[in-house]
Motif scaffolding. Structure first.
Motif, PDB file in Angstrom:
ATOM      1  N   TYR A 148      -6.064   1.858   3.998  1.00 65.10           N
ATOM      2  CA  TYR A 148      -4.134   2.253   3.680  1.00 65.10           C
ATOM      3  C   TYR A 148      -3.596   0.731   5.201  1.00 65.10           C
ATOM      4  O   TYR A 148      -2.766  -0.067   4.496  1.00 65.10           O
ATOM      5  CB  TYR A 148      -3.718   2.739   3.128  1.00 65.10           C
ATOM      6  N   CYS A 195       0.506   6.936  -1.060  1.00 68.46           N
ATOM      7  CA  CYS A 195       2.391   8.185  -1.257  1.00 68.46           C
ATOM      8  C   CYS A 195       0.403   8.968  -2.314  1.00 68.46           C
ATOM      9  O   CYS A 195       1.179   9.941  -2.281  1.00 68.46           O
ATOM     10  CB  CYS A 195       3.265   7.912  -1.857  1.00 68.46           C
ATOM     11  N   SER A 196       0.499   7.864  -3.968  1.00 70.32           N
ATOM     12  CA  SER A 196       0.193   8.447  -5.144  1.00 70.32           C
ATOM     13  C   SER A 196      -1.533   9.140  -4.420  1.00 70.32           C
ATOM     14  O   SER A 196      -1.828   9.988  -5.184  1.00 70.32           O
ATOM     15  CB  SER A 196      -0.227   7.353  -5.837  1.00 70.32           C
ATOM     16  N   ARG A 254       8.825   9.888   4.732  1.00 71.93           N
ATOM     17  CA  ARG A 254       8.647   8.129   5.175  1.00 71.93           C
ATOM     18  C   ARG A 254       9.432   8.005   6.428  1.00 71.93           C
ATOM     19  O   ARG A 254       9.960   9.135   5.848  1.00 71.93           O
ATOM     20  CB  ARG A 254       8.873   7.650   4.132  1.00 71.93           C
ATOM     21  N   ASN A 284       5.647   3.087   8.172  1.00 72.78           N
ATOM     22  CA  ASN A 284       5.901   3.534   7.746  1.00 72.78           C
ATOM     23  C   ASN A 284       6.113   5.094   7.332  1.00 72.78           C
ATOM     24  O   ASN A 284       6.736   6.013   6.204  1.00 72.78           O
ATOM     25  CB  ASN A 284       4.971   2.523   6.565  1.00 72.78           C
ATOM     26  N   ASN A 302       0.555  -1.581   0.029  1.00 74.21           N
ATOM     27  CA  ASN A 302       0.157  -0.165   0.106  1.00 74.21           C
ATOM     28  C   ASN A 302       0.491   1.096  -0.351  1.00 74.21           C
ATOM     29  O   ASN A 302       0.374   2.652  -0.195  1.00 74.21           O
ATOM     30  CB  ASN A 302      -0.814  -0.240   1.018  1.00 74.21           C
ATOM     31  N   LEU A 303       2.363   1.416   0.154  1.00 77.68           N
ATOM     32  CA  LEU A 303       2.956   2.370   0.528  1.00 77.68           C
ATOM     33  C   LEU A 303       2.659   3.560  -1.014  1.00 77.68           C
ATOM     34  O   LEU A 303       2.440   4.945  -0.764  1.00 77.68           O
ATOM     35  CB  LEU A 303       3.958   2.082   0.696  1.00 77.68           C
ATOM     36  N   ASN A 304       3.236   3.021  -2.313  1.00 83.72           N
ATOM     37  CA  ASN A 304       2.883   3.281  -3.923  1.00 83.72           C
ATOM     38  C   ASN A 304       1.297   3.892  -3.503  1.00 83.72           C
ATOM     39  O   ASN A 304       1.089   5.360  -3.862  1.00 83.72           O
ATOM     40  CB  ASN A 304       3.410   2.827  -4.724  1.00 83.72           C
ATOM     41  N   VAL A 305       0.513   2.959  -3.410  1.00 82.33           N
ATOM     42  CA  VAL A 305      -0.651   3.587  -2.913  1.00 82.33           C
ATOM     43  C   VAL A 305      -1.552   4.606  -3.249  1.00 82.33           C
ATOM     44  O   VAL A 305      -1.480   6.155  -2.964  1.00 82.33           O
ATOM     45  CB  VAL A 305      -2.268   2.627  -2.720  1.00 82.33           C
TER      46      VAL A 305
END
Length: 136
Positions: free
Chosen positions: A124, A81-82, A95, A101, A76-79
């Motif tokens: 998330y 952040c976007s 981060r 995270n 879920n990090l990229n999701v």
């Protein structure tokens, strides 16, 4: 490389980023045109990245500020952040290393708003919330 005068200018701008070249020059013993040239150089070098507006969130109707540590679910990090722009309540987001995270500073109207915000975050990951009592 920055010299002592550059550091003096930076310190004056940290105190008041709206100070005039004349005012800064008077404080550090430099002409306004020299101050302007040095500030321009600091901006061109990327030392000064910008100027910002600092607001009193309580006077804007946000009764509470909260620090939230978020341990994201796997993948879920990229999701997350976007999709940060979907959360206008977030004042700062970073981060971080450790058990979580993401670290966030959030402005909210009241406890109900906090509850609703946490409910959105649960999609998330697992949030840990710290209510800010005061600035020191």
């Amino acid at each position: 490389m920055l010299d002592n005068i550059d550091h003096k200018i930076i310190n004056r701008l940290k105190d008041n980023s709206r100070a005039s070249y004349v005012e800064i020059g008077r404080q550090i013993g430099l002409s306004p045109s020299s101050v302007r040239e040095r500030i321009q150089k600091l901006e061109d070098l990327g030392v000064i990245k910008g100027y910002r507006l600092e607001l009193d969130n309580k006077k804007l109707g946000f009764g509470i500020e909260v620090l939230i540590m978020l341990k994201l679910f796997s993948g879920n990090l990229n999701v997350f952040c976007s999709e940060l722009d979907k959360f206008p309540e977030i004042v700062e987001a970073h981060r971080v290393t450790g058990a979580h995270n993401i670290s966030m500073k959030v402005k909210l109207v009241d406890q109900l708003h906090l509850q609703q915000f946490i409910d959105k975050l649960l999609r998330y990951g697992d949030p840990t919330t710290y209510l800010i009592l005061s600035d020191i």
